[in-house]
Write a protein that holds these residues in place. Structure first.
Motif, PDB file in Angstrom:
ATOM      1  N   GLY A 329      37.684  28.744  40.402  1.00  0.00           N
ATOM      2  CA  GLY A 329      38.217  29.985  40.945  1.00  0.00           C
ATOM      3  C   GLY A 329      37.129  30.882  41.495  1.00  0.00           C
ATOM      4  O   GLY A 329      37.304  31.525  42.539  1.00  0.00           O
ATOM      5  N   ALA A 330      35.989  30.930  40.810  1.00  0.00           N
ATOM      6  CA  ALA A 330      34.873  31.751  41.284  1.00  0.00           C
ATOM      7  C   ALA A 330      34.343  31.243  42.621  1.00  0.00           C
ATOM      8  O   ALA A 330      33.963  32.037  43.502  1.00  0.00           O
ATOM      9  CB  ALA A 330      33.757  31.752  40.236  1.00  0.00           C
ATOM     10  N   ALA A 331      34.308  29.925  42.797  1.00  0.00           N
ATOM     11  CA  ALA A 331      33.858  29.355  44.070  1.00  0.00           C
ATOM     12  C   ALA A 331      34.766  29.788  45.215  1.00  0.00           C
ATOM     13  O   ALA A 331      34.301  30.194  46.290  1.00  0.00           O
ATOM     14  CB  ALA A 331      33.825  27.835  43.962  1.00  0.00           C
ATOM     15  N   ALA A 332      36.076  29.713  44.984  1.00  0.00           N
ATOM     16  CA  ALA A 332      37.030  30.115  46.022  1.00  0.00           C
ATOM     17  C   ALA A 332      36.934  31.615  46.301  1.00  0.00           C
ATOM     18  O   ALA A 332      37.019  32.052  47.457  1.00  0.00           O
ATOM     19  CB  ALA A 332      38.444  29.744  45.595  1.00  0.00           C
ATOM     20  N   LEU A 333      36.739  32.403  45.242  1.00  0.00           N
ATOM     21  CA  LEU A 333      36.641  33.857  45.417  1.00  0.00           C
ATOM     22  C   LEU A 333      35.421  34.225  46.258  1.00  0.00           C
ATOM     23  O   LEU A 333      35.475  35.139  47.093  1.00  0.00           O
ATOM     24  CB  LEU A 333      36.568  34.534  44.048  1.00  0.00           C
ATOM     25  N   LEU A 334      34.324  33.511  46.068  1.00  0.00           N
ATOM     26  CA  LEU A 334      33.118  33.772  46.854  1.00  0.00           C
ATOM     27  C   LEU A 334      33.386  33.555  48.347  1.00  0.00           C
ATOM     28  O   LEU A 334      32.999  34.380  49.194  1.00  0.00           O
ATOM     29  CB  LEU A 334      31.989  32.859  46.381  1.00  0.00           C
ATOM     30  N   LEU A 335      34.065  32.450  48.685  1.00  0.00           N
ATOM     31  CA  LEU A 335      34.346  32.158  50.093  1.00  0.00           C
ATOM     32  C   LEU A 335      35.399  33.097  50.681  1.00  0.00           C
ATOM     33  O   LEU A 335      35.518  33.199  51.904  1.00  0.00           O
ATOM     34  CB  LEU A 335      34.804  30.706  50.241  1.00  0.00           C
ATOM     35  N   THR A 336      36.144  33.789  49.817  1.00  0.00           N
ATOM     36  CA  THR A 336      37.105  34.777  50.299  1.00  0.00           C
ATOM     37  C   THR A 336      36.391  35.933  50.999  1.00  0.00           C
ATOM     38  O   THR A 336      36.881  36.465  52.005  1.00  0.00           O
ATOM     39  CB  THR A 336      37.939  35.328  49.125  1.00  0.00           C
ATOM     40  N   GLY A 405      46.403  34.620  57.973  1.00  0.00           N
ATOM     41  CA  GLY A 405      45.365  35.498  57.419  1.00  0.00           C
ATOM     42  C   GLY A 405      43.963  34.955  57.501  1.00  0.00           C
ATOM     43  O   GLY A 405      43.037  35.557  56.938  1.00  0.00           O
ATOM     44  N   GLY A 406      43.784  33.816  58.157  1.00  0.00           N
ATOM     45  CA  GLY A 406      42.457  33.238  58.267  1.00  0.00           C
ATOM     46  C   GLY A 406      42.008  32.603  56.959  1.00  0.00           C
ATOM     47  O   GLY A 406      42.765  32.509  55.986  1.00  0.00           O
ATOM     48  N   TYR A 407      40.758  32.184  56.916  1.00  0.00           N
ATOM     49  CA  TYR A 407      40.232  31.508  55.738  1.00  0.00           C
ATOM     50  C   TYR A 407      40.129  32.405  54.507  1.00  0.00           C
ATOM     51  O   TYR A 407      40.275  31.912  53.375  1.00  0.00           O
ATOM     52  CB  TYR A 407      38.890  30.855  56.076  1.00  0.00           C
ATOM     53  N   PRO A 408      39.904  33.740  54.633  1.00  0.00           N
ATOM     54  CA  PRO A 408      39.918  34.581  53.426  1.00  0.00           C
ATOM     55  C   PRO A 408      41.246  34.515  52.684  1.00  0.00           C
ATOM     56  O   PRO A 408      41.270  34.499  51.446  1.00  0.00           O
ATOM     57  CB  PRO A 408      39.653  35.986  53.985  1.00  0.00           C
ATOM     58  N   ALA A 409      42.351  34.487  53.403  1.00  0.00           N
ATOM     59  CA  ALA A 409      43.657  34.373  52.743  1.00  0.00           C
ATOM     60  C   ALA A 409      43.776  33.049  51.997  1.00  0.00           C
ATOM     61  O   ALA A 409      44.296  32.987  50.866  1.00  0.00           O
ATOM     62  CB  ALA A 409      44.776  34.504  53.772  1.00  0.00           C
ATOM     63  N   LEU A 410      43.294  31.983  52.608  1.00  0.00           N
ATOM     64  CA  LEU A 410      43.363  30.669  51.980  1.00  0.00           C
ATOM     65  C   LEU A 410      42.553  30.624  50.688  1.00  0.00           C
ATOM     66  O   LEU A 410      43.050  30.207  49.635  1.00  0.00           O
ATOM     67  CB  LEU A 410      42.860  29.604  52.957  1.00  0.00           C
ATOM     68  N   PHE A 411      41.302  31.055  50.731  1.00  0.00           N
ATOM     69  CA  PHE A 411      40.447  30.955  49.556  1.00  0.00           C
ATOM     70  C   PHE A 411      40.817  31.972  48.480  1.00  0.00           C
ATOM     71  O   PHE A 411      40.658  31.708  47.282  1.00  0.00           O
ATOM     72  CB  PHE A 411      38.983  31.095  49.961  1.00  0.00           C
ATOM     73  N   GLY A 412      41.340  33.133  48.877  1.00  0.00           N
ATOM     74  CA  GLY A 412      41.812  34.087  47.893  1.00  0.00           C
ATOM     75  C   GLY A 412      42.980  33.531  47.091  1.00  0.00           C
ATOM     76  O   GLY A 412      43.031  33.657  45.860  1.00  0.00           O
ATOM     77  N   ALA A 413      43.936  32.903  47.779  1.00  0.00           N
ATOM     78  CA  ALA A 413      45.063  32.279  47.090  1.00  0.00           C
ATOM     79  C   ALA A 413      44.593  31.130  46.200  1.00  0.00           C
ATOM     80  O   ALA A 413      45.118  30.925  45.099  1.00  0.00           O
ATOM     81  CB  ALA A 413      46.079  31.772  48.117  1.00  0.00           C
ATOM     82  N   THR A 414      43.591  30.390  46.651  1.00  0.00           N
ATOM     83  CA  THR A 414      43.046  29.290  45.854  1.00  0.00           C
ATOM     84  C   THR A 414      42.482  29.804  44.541  1.00  0.00           C
ATOM     85  O   THR A 414      42.680  29.197  43.472  1.00  0.00           O
ATOM     86  CB  THR A 414      41.945  28.560  46.649  1.00  0.00           C
ATOM     87  N   ALA A 415      41.771  30.930  44.578  1.00  0.00           N
ATOM     88  CA  ALA A 415      41.195  31.506  43.369  1.00  0.00           C
ATOM     89  C   ALA A 415      42.275  31.894  42.365  1.00  0.00           C
ATOM     90  O   ALA A 415      42.139  31.662  41.157  1.00  0.00           O
ATOM     91  CB  ALA A 415      40.345  32.724  43.721  1.00  0.00           C
ATOM     92  N   VAL A 416      43.356  32.462  42.844  1.00  0.00           N
ATOM     93  CA  VAL A 416      44.458  32.869  41.965  1.00  0.00           C
ATOM     94  C   VAL A 416      45.090  31.648  41.292  1.00  0.00           C
ATOM     95  O   VAL A 416      45.332  31.638  40.074  1.00  0.00           O
ATOM     96  CB  VAL A 416      45.515  33.655  42.752  1.00  0.00           C
ATOM     97  N   VAL A 417      45.346  30.611  42.054  1.00  0.00           N
ATOM     98  CA  VAL A 417      45.974  29.404  41.509  1.00  0.00           C
ATOM     99  C   VAL A 417      45.078  28.766  40.448  1.00  0.00           C
ATOM    100  O   VAL A 417      45.554  28.355  39.371  1.00  0.00           O
ATOM    101  CB  VAL A 417      46.274  28.402  42.640  1.00  0.00           C
ATOM    102  N   ALA A 418      43.769  28.681  40.707  1.00  0.00           N
ATOM    103  CA  ALA A 418      42.842  28.098  39.738  1.00  0.00           C
ATOM    104  C   ALA A 418      42.817  28.900  38.442  1.00  0.00           C
ATOM    105  O   ALA A 418      42.781  28.332  37.340  1.00  0.00           O
ATOM    106  CB  ALA A 418      41.438  28.019  40.335  1.00  0.00           C
TER     107      ALA A 418
END
Length: 432
Positions: A329-336, A405-418
Protein backbone atom coordinates in the motif's frame (compact mmCIF):
# COMPACT_ATOMS: atom_id res chain seq x y z
CA UNK A 1 -9.98 -24.48 10.50
CA UNK A 2 -7.22 -27.02 10.24
CA UNK A 3 -7.28 -29.36 7.27
CA UNK A 4 -9.40 -32.41 7.96
CA UNK A 5 -10.43 -35.56 6.19
CA UNK A 6 -13.64 -37.45 6.47
CA UNK A 7 -11.94 -40.86 6.56
CA UNK A 8 -10.25 -42.27 9.62
CA UNK A 9 -6.57 -41.22 9.61
CA UNK A 10 -5.55 -44.87 9.91
CA UNK A 11 -7.42 -45.78 6.73
CA UNK A 12 -6.35 -42.86 4.56
CA UNK A 13 -4.28 -43.63 1.46
CA UNK A 14 -1.04 -41.73 1.11
CA UNK A 15 -2.58 -39.36 -1.44
CA UNK A 16 -5.01 -38.08 1.21
CA UNK A 17 -3.01 -38.40 4.42
CA UNK A 18 -1.54 -35.36 6.14
CA UNK A 19 2.16 -35.31 5.13
CA UNK A 20 4.69 -35.76 7.93
CA UNK A 21 8.02 -36.31 6.13
CA UNK A 22 9.89 -33.10 5.16
CA UNK A 23 10.40 -32.72 1.43
CA UNK A 24 13.93 -32.67 0.03
CA UNK A 25 15.86 -29.82 -1.54
CA UNK A 26 15.63 -31.61 -4.89
CA UNK A 27 11.85 -31.76 -4.63
CA UNK A 28 11.66 -28.07 -3.77
CA UNK A 29 14.07 -27.19 -6.57
CA UNK A 30 12.20 -29.10 -9.28
CA UNK A 31 8.84 -27.66 -8.21
CA UNK A 32 10.42 -24.21 -8.08
CA UNK A 33 11.75 -24.66 -11.63
CA UNK A 34 8.34 -25.72 -12.93
CA UNK A 35 6.80 -22.73 -11.16
CA UNK A 36 9.45 -20.41 -12.59
CA UNK A 37 8.74 -21.24 -16.23
CA UNK A 38 4.99 -21.20 -15.62
CA UNK A 39 5.18 -17.66 -14.20
CA UNK A 40 7.60 -16.58 -16.95
CA UNK A 41 5.03 -17.64 -19.52
CA UNK A 42 2.01 -16.13 -17.76
CA UNK A 43 3.34 -12.81 -16.43
CA UNK A 44 5.82 -11.62 -19.06
CA UNK A 45 3.38 -11.44 -21.99
CA UNK A 46 0.91 -9.28 -20.08
CA UNK A 47 3.66 -6.94 -18.86
CA UNK A 48 5.73 -6.62 -22.04
CA UNK A 49 4.79 -8.62 -25.14
CA UNK A 50 1.03 -8.09 -25.29
CA UNK A 51 1.10 -4.34 -24.46
CA UNK A 52 3.73 -3.82 -27.15
CA UNK A 53 1.82 -5.98 -29.66
CA UNK A 54 -1.48 -4.19 -28.96
CA UNK A 55 -0.06 -0.70 -29.35
CA UNK A 56 1.24 -1.70 -32.78
CA UNK A 57 -2.18 -3.09 -33.69
CA UNK A 58 -4.21 -0.14 -32.30
CA UNK A 59 -2.11 2.69 -30.88
CA UNK A 60 -5.06 4.90 -29.94
CA UNK A 61 -7.11 2.09 -28.38
CA UNK A 62 -4.27 0.39 -26.51
CA UNK A 63 -5.57 1.18 -22.98
CA UNK A 64 -9.00 -0.37 -23.63
CA UNK A 65 -7.55 -3.24 -25.68
CA UNK A 66 -5.12 -4.27 -22.92
CA UNK A 67 -7.83 -4.02 -20.29
CA UNK A 68 -10.17 -6.25 -22.32
CA UNK A 69 -7.53 -8.87 -23.17
CA UNK A 70 -6.45 -9.00 -19.52
CA UNK A 71 -10.04 -9.21 -18.29
CA UNK A 72 -11.14 -12.03 -20.60
CA UNK A 73 -7.97 -13.98 -19.82
CA UNK A 74 -8.71 -13.64 -16.13
CA UNK A 75 -12.28 -14.88 -16.61
CA UNK A 76 -10.96 -17.95 -18.43
CA UNK A 77 -8.50 -18.54 -15.61
CA UNK A 78 -11.06 -18.42 -12.84
CA UNK A 79 -13.44 -20.70 -14.73
CA UNK A 80 -10.76 -23.29 -15.53
CA UNK A 81 -8.90 -23.68 -12.25
CA UNK A 82 -11.54 -25.18 -9.94
CA UNK A 83 -12.67 -27.63 -12.62
CA UNK A 84 -9.09 -28.72 -13.35
CA UNK A 85 -8.51 -29.07 -9.62
CA UNK A 86 -11.67 -31.12 -9.11
CA UNK A 87 -10.71 -33.45 -11.96
CA UNK A 88 -7.17 -34.01 -10.68
CA UNK A 89 -8.53 -34.63 -7.16
CA UNK A 90 -10.55 -37.52 -8.61
CA UNK A 91 -7.96 -38.94 -11.04
CA UNK A 92 -7.36 -42.60 -10.22
CA UNK A 93 -6.48 -44.56 -13.38
CA UNK A 94 -2.91 -45.87 -13.31
CA UNK A 95 -1.32 -46.12 -16.74
CA UNK A 96 1.77 -45.01 -18.66
CA UNK A 97 5.05 -44.00 -17.07
CA UNK A 98 5.40 -44.66 -13.36
CA UNK A 99 5.61 -40.98 -12.42
CA UNK A 100 2.47 -40.21 -14.44
CA UNK A 101 0.25 -42.61 -12.50
CA UNK A 102 -0.73 -40.32 -9.64
CA UNK A 103 -3.37 -37.62 -9.38
CA UNK A 104 -1.41 -34.55 -10.44
CA UNK A 105 1.52 -35.02 -12.84
CA UNK A 106 -0.53 -36.00 -15.90
CA UNK A 107 -2.53 -32.80 -15.56
CA UNK A 108 0.60 -30.72 -15.02
CA UNK A 109 2.28 -31.98 -18.19
CA UNK A 110 -0.81 -31.87 -20.42
CA UNK A 111 -1.70 -28.34 -19.35
CA UNK A 112 1.90 -27.16 -19.86
CA UNK A 113 1.93 -28.47 -23.44
CA UNK A 114 -1.43 -26.91 -24.33
CA UNK A 115 -0.41 -23.63 -22.68
CA UNK A 116 2.81 -23.51 -24.70
CA UNK A 117 0.99 -24.08 -28.00
CA UNK A 118 -1.56 -21.34 -27.24
CA UNK A 119 1.14 -18.89 -26.20
CA UNK A 120 3.21 -19.48 -29.33
CA UNK A 121 0.19 -18.83 -31.56
CA UNK A 122 -0.35 -15.34 -30.10
CA UNK A 123 2.78 -14.15 -31.88
CA UNK A 124 1.15 -14.44 -35.32
CA UNK A 125 -2.07 -12.59 -34.47
CA UNK A 126 -2.61 -9.31 -36.41
CA UNK A 127 -5.79 -8.28 -34.56
CA UNK A 128 -6.87 -7.53 -30.99
CA UNK A 129 -9.46 -10.30 -31.29
CA UNK A 130 -6.84 -12.86 -32.29
CA UNK A 131 -4.57 -11.90 -29.41
CA UNK A 132 -7.52 -12.09 -27.05
CA UNK A 133 -8.70 -15.53 -28.20
CA UNK A 134 -5.34 -17.22 -27.78
CA UNK A 135 -4.64 -15.41 -24.51
CA UNK A 136 -7.95 -16.77 -23.21
CA UNK A 137 -6.95 -20.31 -24.22
CA UNK A 138 -3.50 -19.90 -22.71
CA UNK A 139 -4.97 -18.55 -19.47
CA UNK A 140 -7.33 -21.51 -19.11
CA UNK A 141 -4.62 -24.13 -19.72
CA UNK A 142 -2.00 -22.34 -17.61
CA UNK A 143 -4.34 -22.17 -14.65
CA UNK A 144 -5.13 -25.84 -15.10
CA UNK A 145 -1.40 -26.43 -14.64
CA UNK A 146 -1.35 -24.08 -11.66
CA UNK A 147 -4.14 -26.08 -9.99
CA UNK A 148 -2.09 -29.27 -10.03
CA UNK A 149 1.21 -27.62 -9.09
CA UNK A 150 -0.24 -25.70 -6.15
CA UNK A 151 -1.78 -28.88 -4.75
CA UNK A 152 1.71 -30.36 -4.44
CA UNK A 153 2.35 -28.35 -1.25
CA UNK A 154 -0.53 -29.71 0.88
CA UNK A 155 -0.07 -33.12 -0.79
CA UNK A 156 3.58 -33.48 0.21
CA UNK A 157 4.76 -30.77 2.64
CA UNK A 158 4.17 -30.94 6.42
CA UNK A 159 2.63 -27.87 8.06
CA UNK A 160 5.79 -26.80 9.89
CA UNK A 161 7.72 -26.63 6.59
CA UNK A 162 5.07 -24.97 4.42
CA UNK A 163 5.96 -21.28 4.71
CA UNK A 164 9.61 -22.06 3.99
CA UNK A 165 8.68 -24.16 0.95
CA UNK A 166 6.08 -21.60 -0.14
CA UNK A 167 8.80 -18.94 -0.05
CA UNK A 168 11.06 -20.93 -2.36
CA UNK A 169 8.29 -21.83 -4.81
CA UNK A 170 6.51 -18.48 -4.51
CA UNK A 171 9.64 -16.47 -5.22
CA UNK A 172 9.68 -17.69 -8.89
CA UNK A 173 6.47 -15.72 -9.41
CA UNK A 174 8.58 -12.57 -9.29
CA UNK A 175 11.79 -14.12 -10.60
CA UNK A 176 9.87 -15.49 -13.58
CA UNK A 177 8.85 -11.99 -14.55
CA UNK A 178 12.40 -10.63 -14.44
CA UNK A 179 13.90 -13.61 -16.29
CA UNK A 180 11.11 -13.53 -18.86
CA UNK A 181 11.43 -9.78 -19.34
CA UNK A 182 15.19 -10.05 -19.76
CA UNK A 183 14.71 -12.71 -22.42
CA UNK A 184 12.13 -10.81 -24.46
CA UNK A 185 13.67 -7.34 -24.08
CA UNK A 186 17.39 -8.10 -24.47
CA UNK A 187 17.80 -11.55 -26.02
CA UNK A 188 14.74 -12.55 -28.07
CA UNK A 189 13.36 -9.10 -28.82
CA UNK A 190 11.26 -10.01 -31.86
CA UNK A 191 7.57 -10.79 -31.28
CA UNK A 192 7.76 -14.37 -32.57
CA UNK A 193 11.06 -15.24 -30.91
CA UNK A 194 9.87 -13.61 -27.68
CA UNK A 195 6.77 -15.77 -27.39
CA UNK A 196 8.70 -18.92 -28.35
CA UNK A 197 11.37 -18.14 -25.74
CA UNK A 198 8.62 -18.40 -23.12
CA UNK A 199 6.63 -21.29 -24.62
CA UNK A 200 9.44 -23.82 -25.15
CA UNK A 201 10.89 -23.73 -21.59
CA UNK A 202 7.36 -24.00 -20.23
CA UNK A 203 7.31 -27.63 -21.37
CA UNK A 204 10.98 -28.61 -21.14
CA UNK A 205 11.61 -27.32 -17.61
CA UNK A 206 8.38 -28.78 -16.23
CA UNK A 207 9.60 -32.28 -17.09
CA UNK A 208 12.07 -32.65 -14.16
CA UNK A 209 9.28 -32.23 -11.61
CA UNK A 210 6.85 -34.45 -13.51
CA UNK A 211 9.35 -37.25 -14.19
CA UNK A 212 11.56 -37.17 -11.08
CA UNK A 213 9.21 -36.62 -8.12
CA UNK A 214 6.54 -38.88 -6.60
CA UNK A 215 2.86 -38.40 -7.33
CA UNK A 216 0.78 -40.62 -5.07
CA UNK A 217 -2.05 -42.52 -6.78
CA UNK A 218 -5.59 -42.48 -5.46
CA UNK A 219 -7.45 -45.77 -5.27
CA UNK A 220 -10.91 -45.77 -6.85
CA UNK A 221 -12.65 -46.57 -3.56
CA UNK A 222 -11.39 -43.29 -2.05
CA UNK A 223 -12.52 -41.13 -4.96
CA UNK A 224 -15.48 -38.85 -4.43
CA UNK A 225 -18.15 -39.21 -7.13
CA UNK A 226 -18.10 -36.69 -9.95
CA UNK A 227 -21.16 -35.18 -11.58
CA UNK A 228 -22.16 -32.00 -13.38
CA UNK A 229 -23.48 -30.76 -10.05
CA UNK A 230 -20.10 -31.46 -8.45
CA UNK A 231 -18.32 -29.53 -11.21
CA UNK A 232 -20.62 -26.57 -10.76
CA UNK A 233 -20.05 -26.88 -7.01
CA UNK A 234 -16.32 -26.60 -7.64
CA UNK A 235 -16.80 -22.84 -7.67
CA UNK A 236 -18.33 -22.65 -4.21
CA UNK A 237 -17.49 -23.48 -0.60
CA UNK A 238 -19.89 -22.46 2.15
CA UNK A 239 -18.50 -19.48 4.10
CA UNK A 240 -20.84 -20.35 6.98
CA UNK A 241 -19.36 -23.84 7.34
CA UNK A 242 -15.80 -22.74 6.63
CA UNK A 243 -15.45 -19.09 7.76
CA UNK A 244 -11.65 -19.09 7.96
CA UNK A 245 -11.41 -20.33 4.38
CA UNK A 246 -13.84 -17.57 3.35
CA UNK A 247 -11.79 -14.84 5.06
CA UNK A 248 -8.60 -16.24 3.53
CA UNK A 249 -10.30 -16.04 0.13
CA UNK A 250 -11.41 -12.42 0.69
CA UNK A 251 -7.98 -11.23 1.83
CA UNK A 252 -6.28 -12.99 -1.09
CA UNK A 253 -8.81 -11.40 -3.48
CA UNK A 254 -8.07 -7.90 -2.16
CA UNK A 255 -4.30 -8.41 -2.23
CA UNK A 256 -4.49 -9.76 -5.79
CA UNK A 257 -6.73 -6.86 -6.80
CA UNK A 258 -4.14 -4.41 -5.46
CA UNK A 259 -1.37 -6.23 -7.32
CA UNK A 260 -3.35 -6.25 -10.57
CA UNK A 261 -4.33 -2.58 -10.35
CA UNK A 262 -0.83 -1.49 -9.38
CA UNK A 263 1.14 -3.34 -12.07
CA UNK A 264 -1.02 -3.72 -15.20
CA UNK A 265 -0.27 -0.28 -16.65
CA UNK A 266 3.35 0.17 -15.53
CA UNK A 267 4.70 0.22 -19.08
CA UNK A 268 2.25 2.92 -20.10
CA UNK A 269 2.90 4.77 -16.79
CA UNK A 270 6.60 5.00 -17.68
CA UNK A 271 5.76 6.14 -21.20
CA UNK A 272 2.98 8.62 -20.51
CA UNK A 273 3.55 9.96 -16.96
CA UNK A 274 7.25 9.51 -16.16
CA UNK A 275 8.28 10.19 -19.80
CA UNK A 276 11.11 7.72 -19.44
CA UNK A 277 12.32 8.17 -23.03
CA UNK A 278 12.95 11.88 -22.37
CA UNK A 279 14.96 11.15 -19.22
CA UNK A 280 17.02 8.48 -20.98
CA UNK A 281 16.94 9.13 -24.76
CA UNK A 282 19.01 6.05 -25.57
CA UNK A 283 16.48 3.73 -23.87
CA UNK A 284 12.80 2.93 -24.22
CA UNK A 285 10.13 2.38 -21.59
CA UNK A 286 10.44 -1.42 -21.82
CA UNK A 287 14.02 -1.14 -20.61
CA UNK A 288 12.91 1.10 -17.76
CA UNK A 289 10.25 -1.45 -16.84
CA UNK A 290 12.94 -4.13 -16.79
CA UNK A 291 14.99 -2.08 -14.28
CA UNK A 292 11.96 -1.76 -12.00
CA UNK A 293 11.27 -5.48 -12.30
CA UNK A 294 14.88 -6.30 -11.34
CA UNK A 295 14.68 -4.09 -8.24
CA UNK A 296 11.29 -5.48 -7.31
CA UNK A 297 12.38 -9.07 -7.86
CA UNK A 298 15.50 -8.74 -5.75
CA UNK A 299 13.42 -7.75 -2.75
CA UNK A 300 10.76 -10.38 -3.49
CA UNK A 301 13.41 -13.12 -3.47
CA UNK A 302 14.90 -12.01 -0.15
CA UNK A 303 11.66 -11.42 1.73
CA UNK A 304 9.92 -14.52 0.34
CA UNK A 305 12.67 -16.77 1.67
CA UNK A 306 13.38 -14.91 4.91
CA UNK A 307 9.70 -14.23 5.62
CA UNK A 308 8.81 -17.89 5.13
CA UNK A 309 11.58 -19.12 7.44
CA UNK A 310 10.68 -16.58 10.14
CA UNK A 311 6.98 -17.45 9.91
CA UNK A 312 7.67 -21.19 10.30
CA UNK A 313 9.94 -20.56 13.29
CA UNK A 314 7.67 -18.18 15.21
CA UNK A 315 4.44 -19.79 14.01
CA UNK A 316 2.93 -16.43 13.07
CA UNK A 317 1.19 -15.88 9.74
CA UNK A 318 -1.28 -12.98 10.06
CA UNK A 319 1.19 -10.43 11.44
CA UNK A 320 3.54 -10.87 8.48
CA UNK A 321 0.64 -10.74 5.99
CA UNK A 322 -0.47 -7.42 7.51
CA UNK A 323 3.03 -5.93 7.32
CA UNK A 324 3.44 -7.06 3.72
CA UNK A 325 0.09 -5.53 2.72
CA UNK A 326 1.12 -2.27 4.37
CA UNK A 327 4.34 -2.14 2.35
CA UNK A 328 2.48 -2.72 -0.92
CA UNK A 329 0.00 0.00 0.00
CA UNK A 330 2.84 2.40 0.78
CA UNK A 331 4.36 1.77 -2.66
CA UNK A 332 1.08 2.62 -4.38
CA UNK A 333 0.59 5.69 -2.18
CA UNK A 334 4.02 7.00 -3.17
CA UNK A 335 3.18 6.77 -6.88
CA UNK A 336 -0.12 8.56 -6.20
CA UNK A 337 1.79 11.76 -5.39
CA UNK A 338 5.10 11.31 -7.23
CA UNK A 339 5.12 10.48 -10.95
CA UNK A 340 8.91 10.42 -11.18
CA UNK A 341 11.56 7.84 -11.97
CA UNK A 342 13.14 7.93 -8.44
CA UNK A 343 9.68 7.42 -6.90
CA UNK A 344 9.08 4.48 -9.23
CA UNK A 345 12.32 2.82 -8.07
CA UNK A 346 11.48 3.34 -4.37
CA UNK A 347 8.01 1.96 -5.00
CA UNK A 348 9.59 -1.11 -6.62
CA UNK A 349 11.58 -1.68 -3.41
CA UNK A 350 8.51 -1.36 -1.17
CA UNK A 351 6.27 -3.42 -3.41
CA UNK A 352 8.87 -6.16 -3.79
CA UNK A 353 9.57 -6.38 -0.06
CA UNK A 354 5.87 -6.58 0.74
CA UNK A 355 4.90 -8.97 -2.03
CA UNK A 356 7.75 -11.40 -1.30
CA UNK A 357 6.74 -11.91 2.32
CA UNK A 358 3.10 -12.10 1.29
CA UNK A 359 3.75 -14.84 -1.28
CA UNK A 360 5.38 -17.17 1.24
CA UNK A 361 3.26 -16.59 4.31
CA UNK A 362 -0.21 -16.23 2.83
CA UNK A 363 0.19 -19.39 0.76
CA UNK A 364 1.17 -21.32 3.90
CA UNK A 365 -1.78 -19.79 5.76
CA UNK A 366 -4.19 -20.88 3.03
CA UNK A 367 -3.02 -24.51 3.11
CA UNK A 368 -3.84 -24.56 6.82
CA UNK A 369 -7.50 -23.62 6.29
CA UNK A 370 -8.29 -26.13 3.52
CA UNK A 371 -11.39 -28.00 4.66
CA UNK A 372 -10.76 -31.52 3.32
CA UNK A 373 -7.83 -33.57 2.05
CA UNK A 374 -9.92 -35.13 -0.75
CA UNK A 375 -10.49 -31.72 -2.34
CA UNK A 376 -7.13 -29.97 -1.98
CA UNK A 377 -6.70 -29.06 -5.64
CA UNK A 378 -10.36 -28.08 -6.05
CA UNK A 379 -10.30 -25.87 -2.95
CA UNK A 380 -7.00 -24.32 -4.02
CA UNK A 381 -8.75 -23.73 -7.34
CA UNK A 382 -11.36 -21.70 -5.48
CA UNK A 383 -8.52 -19.76 -3.86
CA UNK A 384 -7.07 -19.28 -7.33
CA UNK A 385 -10.30 -17.50 -8.31
CA UNK A 386 -9.25 -14.94 -5.70
CA UNK A 387 -5.84 -14.70 -7.40
CA UNK A 388 -6.79 -14.48 -11.07
CA UNK A 389 -10.36 -13.19 -10.78
CA UNK A 390 -9.22 -9.73 -9.65
CA UNK A 391 -7.28 -9.40 -12.89
CA UNK A 392 -10.62 -9.19 -14.70
CA UNK A 393 -11.86 -6.56 -12.26
CA UNK A 394 -8.49 -4.80 -12.09
CA UNK A 395 -8.28 -4.35 -15.83
CA UNK A 396 -11.71 -2.75 -16.00
CA UNK A 397 -11.22 -0.62 -12.87
CA UNK A 398 -7.75 0.50 -13.89
CA UNK A 399 -8.87 1.50 -17.39
CA UNK A 400 -11.70 3.62 -15.97
CA UNK A 401 -9.53 5.21 -13.26
CA UNK A 402 -6.72 6.10 -15.67
CA UNK A 403 -9.19 7.49 -18.19
CA UNK A 404 -11.03 9.63 -15.62
CA UNK A 405 -8.38 10.59 -13.06
CA UNK A 406 -5.03 9.62 -14.52
CA UNK A 407 -2.45 7.46 -12.79
CA UNK A 408 -2.83 9.18 -9.35
CA UNK A 409 -6.42 7.90 -9.19
CA UNK A 410 -5.26 4.40 -10.08
CA UNK A 411 -2.47 4.19 -7.51
CA UNK A 412 -4.51 5.89 -4.79
CA UNK A 413 -7.25 3.27 -5.17
CA UNK A 414 -4.58 0.55 -5.16
CA UNK A 415 -3.27 1.77 -1.80
CA UNK A 416 -6.75 1.64 -0.26
CA UNK A 417 -7.41 -1.91 -1.50
CA UNK A 418 -4.05 -3.16 -0.18
CA UNK A 419 -4.69 -1.62 3.25
CA UNK A 420 -8.14 -3.19 3.60
CA UNK A 421 -6.82 -6.63 2.64
CA UNK A 422 -3.99 -6.45 5.16
CA UNK A 423 -6.45 -5.71 7.99
CA UNK A 424 -9.11 -8.32 7.19
CA UNK A 425 -6.64 -11.21 7.54
CA UNK A 426 -7.17 -10.90 11.32
CA UNK A 427 -10.69 -12.28 10.83
CA UNK A 428 -9.08 -15.72 10.41
CA UNK A 429 -9.26 -17.40 13.82
CA UNK A 430 -7.64 -20.83 13.48
CA UNK A 431 -4.24 -19.63 12.28
CA UNK A 432 -1.98 -17.44 14.49
Amino acid sequence: MAEQATDSPHLLPRALAEPTEPVTKGWIGSLGLASLVMWMASLTPLQVLIPDQLQHIDRHGKILALGLVSAFGAVASLLATPIAGALSDRTTHAYGLAHLRGRRHRWTLAMAILSAISLALIAWQPTVLGVGIFWVLFSAFQNGEYASLSAAVPDHVPVNQRATVAGWIGMPQALGLVVGTALVVYVFNGPISGYLALAIPLVLLTLPFVLATPDYPLEAEHRKPLSVRDLIGSYWLSPRRHPDFAWAWITRFLASLAIGMGTLYLLYFLQDAVHYHRLFPSQNASQGLFILIVIYTGFVVVTAIVGGVISDRIGKRKMIVTISGGLMGAAALLLTFEETWPAAMIAAVLFGAGFGAYLAVDQALITQVLPEARDRAKDLGIINIAIVGPAAVAGAIAAVLVSLGGYPALFGATAVVAAVGSVLVWKIKSVP
